[in-house]
Each structure stands twice: as structure tokens, then as C-alpha cells.
Design an enzyme around this catalytic site. Sequence first.
Site, PDB file in Angstrom:
ATOM      1  N   ALA A 135       0.711  -1.359   0.090  1.00  0.00           N
ATOM      2  CA  ALA A 135       0.003   0.033   0.008  1.00  0.00           C
ATOM      3  C   ALA A 135       0.885   1.285  -0.010  1.00  0.00           C
ATOM      4  CB  ALA A 135      -1.035  -0.081   1.334  1.00  0.00           C
ATOM      5  N   ASN A 201       0.138  -3.998   7.935  1.00  0.00           N
ATOM      6  CA  ASN A 201       0.933  -4.431   6.975  1.00  0.00           C
ATOM      7  C   ASN A 201       2.024  -3.118   6.449  1.00  0.00           C
ATOM      8  OD1 ASN A 201       0.142  -7.301   6.831  1.00  0.00           O
ATOM      9  ND2 ASN A 201      -1.661  -6.279   6.011  1.00  0.00           N
ATOM     10  N   HIS A 230      -1.301   7.057   3.725  1.00  0.00           N
ATOM     11  CA  HIS A 230      -0.071   6.614   4.226  1.00  0.00           C
ATOM     12  C   HIS A 230       0.694   7.632   4.243  1.00  0.00           C
ATOM     13  CE1 HIS A 230      -1.707   2.109   4.315  1.00  0.00           C
ATOM     14  NE2 HIS A 230      -2.377   2.896   3.078  1.00  0.00           N
TER      15      HIS A 230
HETATM   16  N1  LIG Z   1       1.301  -5.451   2.283  1.00  0.00           N
HETATM   17  C1  LIG Z   1       0.293  -4.481   2.157  1.00  0.00           C
HETATM   18  O1  LIG Z   1       0.183  -3.335   2.001  1.00  0.00           O
HETATM   19  C2  LIG Z   1      -1.192  -4.985   2.346  1.00  0.00           C
HETATM   20  C3  LIG Z   1      -2.325  -4.279   1.895  1.00  0.00           C
HETATM   21  C4  LIG Z   1      -3.669  -4.701   1.941  1.00  0.00           C
HETATM   22  C5  LIG Z   1      -3.775  -5.942   2.440  1.00  0.00           C
HETATM   23  N2  LIG Z   1      -2.719  -6.748   2.886  1.00  0.00           N
HETATM   24  C6  LIG Z   1      -2.966  -8.001   3.349  1.00  0.00           C
HETATM   25  O2  LIG Z   1      -3.187  -8.961   2.201  1.00  0.00           O
HETATM   26  C7  LIG Z   1      -4.143 -10.207   2.819  1.00  0.00           C
HETATM   27  C8  LIG Z   1      -5.098 -10.450   1.683  1.00  0.00           C
HETATM   28  O3  LIG Z   1      -5.918  -9.190   1.730  1.00  0.00           O
HETATM   29  P1  LIG Z   1      -7.392  -9.163   0.901  1.00  0.00           P
HETATM   30  O4  LIG Z   1      -7.757  -7.838   1.044  1.00  0.00           O
HETATM   31  O5  LIG Z   1      -7.040  -9.895  -0.291  1.00  0.00           O
HETATM   32  O6  LIG Z   1      -8.109 -10.219   2.102  1.00  0.00           O
HETATM   33  P2  LIG Z   1      -9.405 -10.940   1.885  1.00  0.00           P
HETATM   34  O7  LIG Z   1     -10.140 -11.401   2.941  1.00  0.00           O
HETATM   35  O8  LIG Z   1     -10.393 -10.259   0.781  1.00  0.00           O
HETATM   36  O9  LIG Z   1      -8.939 -12.318   1.149  1.00  0.00           O
HETATM   37  C9  LIG Z   1      -8.120 -13.046   1.847  1.00  0.00           C
HETATM   38  C10 LIG Z   1      -8.372 -14.509   1.322  1.00  0.00           C
HETATM   39  O10 LIG Z   1      -7.498 -15.493   1.811  1.00  0.00           O
HETATM   40  C11 LIG Z   1      -8.212 -16.823   2.107  1.00  0.00           C
HETATM   41  N3  LIG Z   1      -7.504 -17.472   3.049  1.00  0.00           N
HETATM   42  C12 LIG Z   1      -7.330 -17.174   4.414  1.00  0.00           C
HETATM   43  N4  LIG Z   1      -6.500 -17.919   4.943  1.00  0.00           N
HETATM   44  C13 LIG Z   1      -6.148 -18.882   3.967  1.00  0.00           C
HETATM   45  C14 LIG Z   1      -5.443 -20.072   3.993  1.00  0.00           C
HETATM   46  N5  LIG Z   1      -4.977 -20.545   5.342  1.00  0.00           N
HETATM   47  N6  LIG Z   1      -5.641 -20.823   3.039  1.00  0.00           N
HETATM   48  C15 LIG Z   1      -6.184 -20.541   1.812  1.00  0.00           C
HETATM   49  N7  LIG Z   1      -6.880 -19.253   1.607  1.00  0.00           N
HETATM   50  C16 LIG Z   1      -6.711 -18.428   2.952  1.00  0.00           C
HETATM   51  C17 LIG Z   1      -9.820 -15.887   2.736  1.00  0.00           C
HETATM   52  O11 LIG Z   1     -10.497 -17.046   2.667  1.00  0.00           O
HETATM   53  C18 LIG Z   1      -9.805 -15.074   1.736  1.00  0.00           C
HETATM   54  O12 LIG Z   1     -10.655 -15.512   0.578  1.00  0.00           O
HETATM   55  C19 LIG Z   1      -4.308  -9.840   4.230  1.00  0.00           C
HETATM   56  O13 LIG Z   1      -3.568 -10.306   5.062  1.00  0.00           O
HETATM   57  C20 LIG Z   1      -4.331  -8.245   4.187  1.00  0.00           C
HETATM   58  O14 LIG Z   1      -3.940  -7.858   5.440  1.00  0.00           O
HETATM   59  C21 LIG Z   1      -1.435  -6.230   2.734  1.00  0.00           C
END
Ligand SMILES: NC(=O)c1ccc[n+]([C@@H]2O[C@H](COP(=O)([O-])OP(=O)(O)OC[C@H]3O[C@@H](n4cnc5c(N)ncnc54)[C@H](O)[C@@H]3O)[C@@H](O)[C@H]2O)c1
Length: 276
Positions: A135, A201, A230
Site C-alpha cells: 500500500a 502491514n 499513508h
Molecule cells: N502489504 C500491504 O500493504 C497490504 C495491503 C492490503 C492487504 N494486505 C494483506 O493482504 C492479505 C489479503 O488481503 P485481502 O484484502 O485480499 O483479504 P481478503 O479477506 O479479501 O482475502 C483473503 C483470502 O484468503 C483466504 N485465506 C485465508 N487464510 C487462508 C488459508 N489458510 N488458506 C487458503 N486461503 C486462505 C480467505 O478465505 C480469503 O478468501 C491480508 O492479510 C491483508 O492484511 C497487505
Amino acid sequence: MTAEGATAASETAADGAERHIGLIGYGAAGRACAVLLLADARYRLTVLTRSPLEEDLPERLTAVTSLEALLAAGPQIIVEAASAEAFSSMVPECLRAGIDVVAASIGALQSPETGDAVVAACREGHSHLVLPSGAVGGLDYLAAAALSGDIAVTYTSRKPPAAWTAELAEAGLAEEARAREVTLFEGSAPEAARLYPRNLNAGLTVALAAGIERTRVRVVADPSVTTNTHEIAVTGAAGDAFLRFANKPSPDNPKTSMITALSLASAVQRRFDPMQ
Ligand SMILES: NC(=O)c1ccc[n+]([C@@H]2O[C@H](COP(=O)([O-])OP(=O)(O)OC[C@H]3O[C@@H](n4cnc5c(N)ncnc54)[C@H](O)[C@@H]3O)[C@@H](O)[C@H]2O)c1
């Protein structure tokens, strides 16, 4: 561009070799990342989901429901876009298997055990954990400035009060946050990521680039912002910097910032690029 660089670029353009990517998590960011990669016909994806997908899948995308099956499919790189728990339980195993991982759930690294497990797995598998900018951005600047040994970084997460409804109500600050900005947290990046695993994150990403000890994190509910914002403020021997990222939601999925999936896909593409 140097002659060497030009040759490398033309080789990339002519490179029709298949690129097989594993993807853990098929939610907002994972789906958007898959769409971006599949737009290039060289990519095919194996996606790990918790349960079988009951939908028509895009061409060149296969779904599996176990880490064993994902590893057996033999992806060249794995993208983690699931959760901090999924990161902790699966990413070290992927790295031990010798596969580089581009991880979204960087907040998982607030746990020293997870950090140690990742480093040990990278050594064993001769692999790398890739930390995408996600992000935010400017990680190259932070890492370079940190080499001066003298920097102080403040990362501020500003979101509309609606993003913190439960936290503001619990602190009795809901009314105040309608009128002016309210600081919900100030402290270290690991503590912020521990308290707000889905939201911080970016704070940990900044701290891993600049140095955990040199980075302060602020979490602010701000009625003057309409989008997740941010800010990174740096003061140091090499100069000062102020970076501000006002992220738009993904057009396909308002739950996620458009830039996060773009960052994951770009980090994957860079792994294949002769020009690093
Ligand atoms: N690095 C960054 O700047 C940043 C920014 C946004 C989101 N994120 C992170 O990225 C990740 C994904 O975000 P999102 O918005 O797509 O979330 P989301 O909830 O839309 O999607 C996550 C998906 O992963 C699946 N999942 C969770 N645990 C699982 C497992 N053990 N096995 C298989 N599938 C699994 C869930 O069922 C869901 O479908 C989150 O951890 C979020 O915090 C990071």
C-alpha cells in the site's frame, strides 16, 4: 540505456517461456493480482483456497485446496495474499521447498518466531521472501537512507473514522473523531501490526526497510480524509523526505486498495526481469 540493457530488454520481450505462479488466498487482493498476471499469456496460476471454488475459473488458472498440492504443482514463485495466519503456517514451508514468496501479509513478521522461521527456511531452501511495497512506496529510499545510520521515520496511517468504528466506540472517541483527527495508537511497528493485523502491514513494511528501532507508527482516525492514506516522514543525515499515498479502492473490489494487487503483480513480474 546501455547496449547490455537494450539486449536484456529485447530478450524479455521475446521471452515466451511459461511462468507458473502459485497463489495462496483468492480474496480481494489475490483475485485482482490473478487478473493482472493472467492478462499476460505467458502466465498460468495455481491457486490455493480453503475449499473448492464453485465458479467458472479463468483460463490458465487451476485451484487446489492443500499446500501439498500447491507445492506438487511446481510453481516458480508463490504469492501469499491470504492472512497473517496463512503466512505463518505456510510461507516457511514454501521457502524451504526452494520457492521464492511474494507476501502481502507482512504484518505476520511482527512475531519474532515467524521472522526466525522465515530466515531459517530461506537459508535451507536457498530462496527469498520478497517484501512488496504493497500500500506504500519509497522502500528503496528508506533502505538507502538507513545506511547513514542516522534516520528517524514516522509512518502515519490515516483513515476515515468509519474505518475505525469499533475502536473509536470502545475508546469513547466516536463523537470527537467526527470533528477532528484522533490518534488511536502511537508506538512501534510490531506492536501496531499485532494490534491491527489486517491494517498495519504497511507500517511493518516501512519499519523493515528503515529499521524497526528507527520507526514510529501512528494510527489516526481523520475526518478530513476520504480514502486510506499513508504518510512516511523521514529525517536523516542524508536529507529529509515526506511521502504521502492516498490510495483508491480497487474498481472491482472496494474492500482492497487498487495499488496492493498492482504491487503484488509487479513484484512477481520483476522476478523474471533481467534488469533488477
Ligand atoms: N502489504 C500491504 O500493504 C497490504 C495491503 C492490503 C492487504 N494486505 C494483506 O493482504 C492479505 C489479503 O488481503 P485481502 O484484502 O485480499 O483479504 P481478503 O479477506 O479479501 O482475502 C483473503 C483470502 O484468503 C483466504 N485465506 C485465508 N487464510 C487462508 C488459508 N489458510 N488458506 C487458503 N486461503 C486462505 C480467505 O478465505 C480469503 O478468501 C491480508 O492479510 C491483508 O492484511 C497487505
